[in-house]
Design an enzyme around this catalytic site. Structure first.
Site, PDB file in Angstrom:
ATOM      1  CG  ASP B 408      -1.952   1.055   1.224  1.00  0.00           C
ATOM      2  OD1 ASP B 408      -2.938   0.906   0.483  1.00  0.00           O
ATOM      3  OD2 ASP B 408      -1.760   2.061   1.937  1.00  0.00           O
ATOM      4  CD  GLU B 437      -2.492   1.623  -3.544  1.00  0.00           C
ATOM      5  OE1 GLU B 437      -3.543   2.242  -3.759  1.00  0.00           O
ATOM      6  OE2 GLU B 437      -1.728   1.903  -2.592  1.00  0.00           O
TER       7      GLU B 437
END
Lengths: 695, 695
Positions: B408, B437
């Site tokens: 993330d 990401e």
């Protein structure tokens, strides 16, 4: 909850984590440009020429970055610092101007700047509590800057600011008055004090680009030069007589009037007698045949000696000095090869390859043989002595006043030697220029340029159509080589008489001269063959001259009425007057709807400090036989003017002025009159007294 | 003559000449490709995938060169050698296939080969004396090879050959018979013996490319994977009930039937209670609100623990095992950030930034605030302990059976950390895959891929027009990033509902799925929102879903008749059956005369060993509302067939076969039926029994 169950540390990591403070450097310098092969080779510029450096820098998150360009002369240890400015897409730019010839280094460092980050965030804060809290955090940063401040007054000012800011934030907090926010913000964002703090940044986590990129800085002539080649032995006013340095001296005014600044002489050394070649490269030489100057060495000496018929070392020094008075530099041809009777062969047999029959291996490319040439063996056990001796050849002629060397066939000698010897020579004489005479495969020519050759011969001689010229010079100006490969364009050489010139069409010679002199800031011609329109091949379709001066004396009648000398003088004058023609990177071709017409623009770097920008537009008719006409498509980008306003195009060849306007313009060129336009753009200027004139 | 007047040796040179034997290495390795930033970062391939290496090599003069590609696993010390073959323009090529995942190195060496040079020259010689002399020189080279020969029989054969060749040459010389030349030449050029000699080359002056280029080799799923993302807490069959790993287990057949191979779960850890967000990201959460899974950590634990409502570690292991039985791998979402009540905050206050008021600095981008998220301070004095602890999070889940991690927002953590931790983890577990990401600026996304991320999210979600898709995917397939940046294309994510999907047009969802699944070998969808056509934004024009699962439970009716599940299953089946869709480098767009239609081809590397070549041609109608038609321009290069002969295009979506011929073909797509063709090319084949059929 399993926080403490940290597994044992495997091997790799322990070592990798010892990379000390590295882990906390959050700034990234991803790329620094320009760079040649990641810094393995040097980018090239000339003294006084700006180098604009681009870096790709960023950090994680939203914190503010500061980026510095660092540069130094290799002789210095301290770096000069230039603040780089941010552009879109994480690109940062700055420039510096190396003042003198020599080797330089440049790199980039960057760091996440807590003080800048704090200011940027504070400026965007709205909530009163946030602002108070941020002000107090800022006070800590300002105090830290005060600790770092070298200057006592700065230190005091910052410390005072920190205390005042914190106190005001605390009071405001106590008072709870939201009205204070604006005042507090203004106080925290004080521009003058902010500038002081910015002078003492916290750089302890600064990140450095891993490479210190090399920059080779030459004198200006490396980028802009006009060469004239002649055979001294053909310089005698008496037909049939062997010319001398004195004869060349007498010809200096003629060459200088044509506007050249480099006078290049083929090898001036004693010429071998063994296996000497006769006229037109015949294998048998008569007693009076002079032989090829590239068959170097005889009883009288070798690469450091002078062919007696040309004169004495004293005569040579006189020539160098006299040339200088005419603004001409003497360039010598250095061909590292030996005639069979070169003194090296006896003195250093180890420097040559020997054959089982006890003879020396001469140059050959079976079935072709060059019995009059012994190449050096660069795999010799004694290579160190060979390298030192060859280097001493340059040093000898440097002592004699020579600073420009044209290197014969460098691609047939060990590449490692060139990298070493050029660095060596320029280390003590950074003003020395080396021109690589390599007409070979692209990657080999590029390698030589990377290794240090200042200038390089090109394929120009064989690029004659519009498509060929456009593709090739676009590659030279825009391709990867632009940073290290400096073209030197020659329409002819003693070895190359291109078919385009066969028959001696005057318009063909004019067109090729204009192309060489305007497409390339460095160019040269082999004369008087060129200005006297010698287009006679040894055989039809051959690139060799008939009765080539490489093997015999020639006599030239410089007084001929059809000589191109005045035209050449005009072209060279235009080159001297227009800085746009003194560099190559700005070259752009324009669309013109006739394949026999080629059009291109060169301009001075608008960023440069040479006052008003200089823009030159050339149109050349490549067809020496017919009138050709067409429409040029102009674009504002190319010309740097508003083409919807009228502007003046001044043809410096015909000295005619045309007023142009709009994106398309009609051009017609009659080879019988002039095969080219060389326009300089004159901008419309409104004077104080309110009438227009053209600069 | 001044040969002996060598001037004294200046400083620089003495040192530079100590570079020992370097001076005699005449071969040059100018470049080795592919390389990322000159070897600073690794090129990426998968195990069993061929890497073709190109080197630019040459030497001075005309001598023959031999060039070897060297490669090894970093764990090995010995190099594997592959002979490189010469191509035009001084380019040499060879390939190797890394057998297993891990880190490899490759480089190139080259040398001037005296034996080869001798043979090439001899073959071109015509003069009898030359041939005799050359034969004797050759005898010396052959004898030298004999000295080097390790194998006794080879040594004997070569020594014998050398003696015989020399003797024959001497006799021929004595006899003076020119007729011997042919025999002598044949004897010297003996192919079999030449091959033996070539096995013992003289490499003592071999040149080595200065860099050993790194190659990161992953398992095949790194290059070809199909991801399905779901929120386990929404997996309960009972509306309103908190779903669990058991519920996900029950759903595995449904996901496997759609043909996915990676099941990606948002963070499964305890969710913070302090500052918990309510539905639709409201600041106040009710007592029953479940909060955001990305607000990680509470009393129950942190990044190595599981939210009790989802199940126990045992349940998780069961899920991993059950998924494996369905050909599915579990991918975990690793978000390195903490809720205010994460155990780290108390246990390691040094890992966070503290403010003057004694509170921890939460994530913010003024004036935006994320009070429920504490970022780590990567400038912490205690950074080494922080790095080790974060690494142990990966190790914990690896022990639990996880091999794929979706990271993330990696671009908000220190870049140096990622380079270190990925290398660390893959050093012990080379089968681990990291997906970055990062939806941020291009250079930052590229840097993360260079640092080691196996796959990267892309801008695909925001590339909707033909021009956008063509430009972007051409850059991904052909740009510099192709060697290290592996795209993973998602038409939707829990954070991104693109406007193209607003309103839930079935054809729009189908078109974007086909694009993602065929333009990119790695792709994924966030379901069941995708197959159930959820196109409801929180507000008009917003990219957030209404009632986003990020903040609340959702219940999905998987039995709906309009579900895309069968269509998705078909697409994933096509991907598995067609290797052309399992890699990205071959992508080429075709010209089609309608801007609403996009057409492109992918094919297997013809050099690859996967039997008959696989060629897939996709045509997608980007207009979900209207029938669109146009003419595709085919080219032989693109399809790899003779387009003048008829061939068959088999639409795998509609299972229809069309016979095409010639350079242009008409296509029409009705979004109401199918917005895309996915053609596989069937070649015409003549069977033994002499009738045609299509492979």
């Amino acid at each position: 909850m399993t926080l403490l169950q940290t597994p044992p540390v495997p091997a790799l990591e322990a070592s990798s984590l010892q990379r000390a403070e590295d882990g906390r450097r959050r700034a990234v310098v991803d790329a620094v440009l320009p760079a040649v092969d990641g810094g393995r080779f040097a980018v090239k510029r000339v003294a006084g020429e700006r180098l604009t450096v681009e870096a790709h820098c960023f950090a994680d998150g939203h914190d503010a970055l500061r980026v510095l360009l660092l540069w130094r002369n290799e002789a210095d240890t301290a770096w000069q610092q230039v603040t780089m400015t941010a552009h879109p897409n994480d690109i940062w730019r700055a420039a510096f101007t190396p003042p003198t010839p020599g080797r330089y280094r440049y790199t980039v460092c960057a760091w996440v700047d807590a003080f800048d980050s704090w200011r940027h965030e504070l400026a965007r804060r709205v909530d009163a509590d946030d602002i108070r809290l941020a002000a107090r955090s800022g006070a800590l940063l300002i105090d830290a800057a005060a600790q770092r401040a070298g200057d006592a007054r700065d230190r005091a000012a910052l410390a005072e600011w920190a205390i005042a800011l914190d106190a005001r934030a605390v009071d405001a907090g106590a008072a709870g008055g939201a009205g204070d926010s604006a005042t507090l913000k203004a106080m925290a964002l004080d521009a003058a004090l902010g500038a002081v703090a910015a002078r003492y940044p916290d750089r302890h986590l600064e990140a450095r680009y891993p490479a210190e990129l090399p920059l080779a800085v030459d004198r200006e002539r490396a980028r802009f030069s006009s060469w004239y080649e002649l055979f001294p032995r053909s310089a005698s006013p008496e037909p049939g007589q062997h010319g001398s340095f004195r004869d060349v001296e007498a010809r200096l005014p003629y060459i200088a009037e044509m506007g050249f600044d480099v006078l290049y002489l083929p090898p001036i050394h004693p010429i071998g007698r063994e296996k000497r070649k006769g006229p037109n490269n015949t294998l048998t030489a008569g007693p009076d045949d002079v032989g090829s100057p590239w068959a170097i060495g005889a009883a009288e000496g070798g690469h450091k000696d002078i062919l007696p018929a040309l004169g004495t070392p004293e005569d040579f020094r006189r020539l160098v000095a006299a040339a200088a008075r005419h603004g001409l530099e003497i360039a010598l041809d250095i061909a590292f090869q030996c005639a069979p009777d070169h003194p090296y062969v006896k003195a250093h047999p180890d420097w040559f390859r020997w054959r089982p029959d006890g003879t020396v291996q001469y140059a050959e490319n079976p079935p072709k043989k060059y019995q009059d040439i012994y190449p050096f063996n660069f795999e010799s056990e004694d290579w160190r002595a060979l390298w030192l001796e060859l280097k001493s050849v340059f040093e000898h002629w440097i002592v004699e006043g020579v600073r420009i060397f044209r290197i014969d066939n460098p691609h047939t000698k060990a590449f490692g030697f060139w990298e070493w010897v050029i660095k060596e020579v320029q280390h003590t004489h950074p003003d020395v220029i080396f021109l690589a005479e390599a007409f070979t495969r692209p990657k080999v020519m590029h390698r030589l340029a990377k290794l240090g050759f200042t200038q390089s011969y090109t394929y120009f001689t064989w690029r004659n159509t519009k498509q060929e010229l456009t593709a090739y010079f676009t590659e030279l100006a825009q391709g990867a080589g632009r940073e290290y490969f400096r073209p030197n364009a020659w329409p002819n050489t003693p070895d190359i008489l291109n078919e385009y010139l066969h028959g001696g069409q005057r318009a063909a010679f004019m067109a090729r001269l204009v192309l060489a002199a305007t497409l390339s800031a460095n160019y040269g011609i082999y004369g008087p063959a060129y200005e006297l329109l010698d287009g006679e091949p040894r055989d039809p379709g051959s690139e060799e001259y008939r009765d080539s001066e490489k093997y015999q004396l020639r006599h030239w009648d410089l007084t001929r009425g059809d000589s191109l000398a005045p035209f050449i003088a005009r072209i060279n004058r235009i080159r001297r007057d227009n800085p746009a023609l003194q560099a190559d990177h700005s070259l752009r071709f324009l669309d013109i709807d006739n394949d026999q017409l080629i059009a291109y623009v060169k301009r001075t770097d608008s960023g440069a400090d040479d006052g008003v920008e200089n823009v030159v537009l050339c149109v050349v008719n490549l067809d020496p036989h017919h009138v050709q006409s067409g429409w040029i498509a102009l674009d504002a980008a190319g010309l740097g003017v508003d083409i919807e306003q009228s502007f003046q195009m001044h043809d410096l060849l015909a000295n005619q002025r045309f007023t142009w306007q709009g994106p398309r313009w009609f051009v017609q060129l009659d080879p019988a009159r002039s095969p080219a336009h060389v326009f300089v753009l004159r901008r419309r200027v409104r004077s104080e007294r309110d009438f227009d004139y053209f600069l």
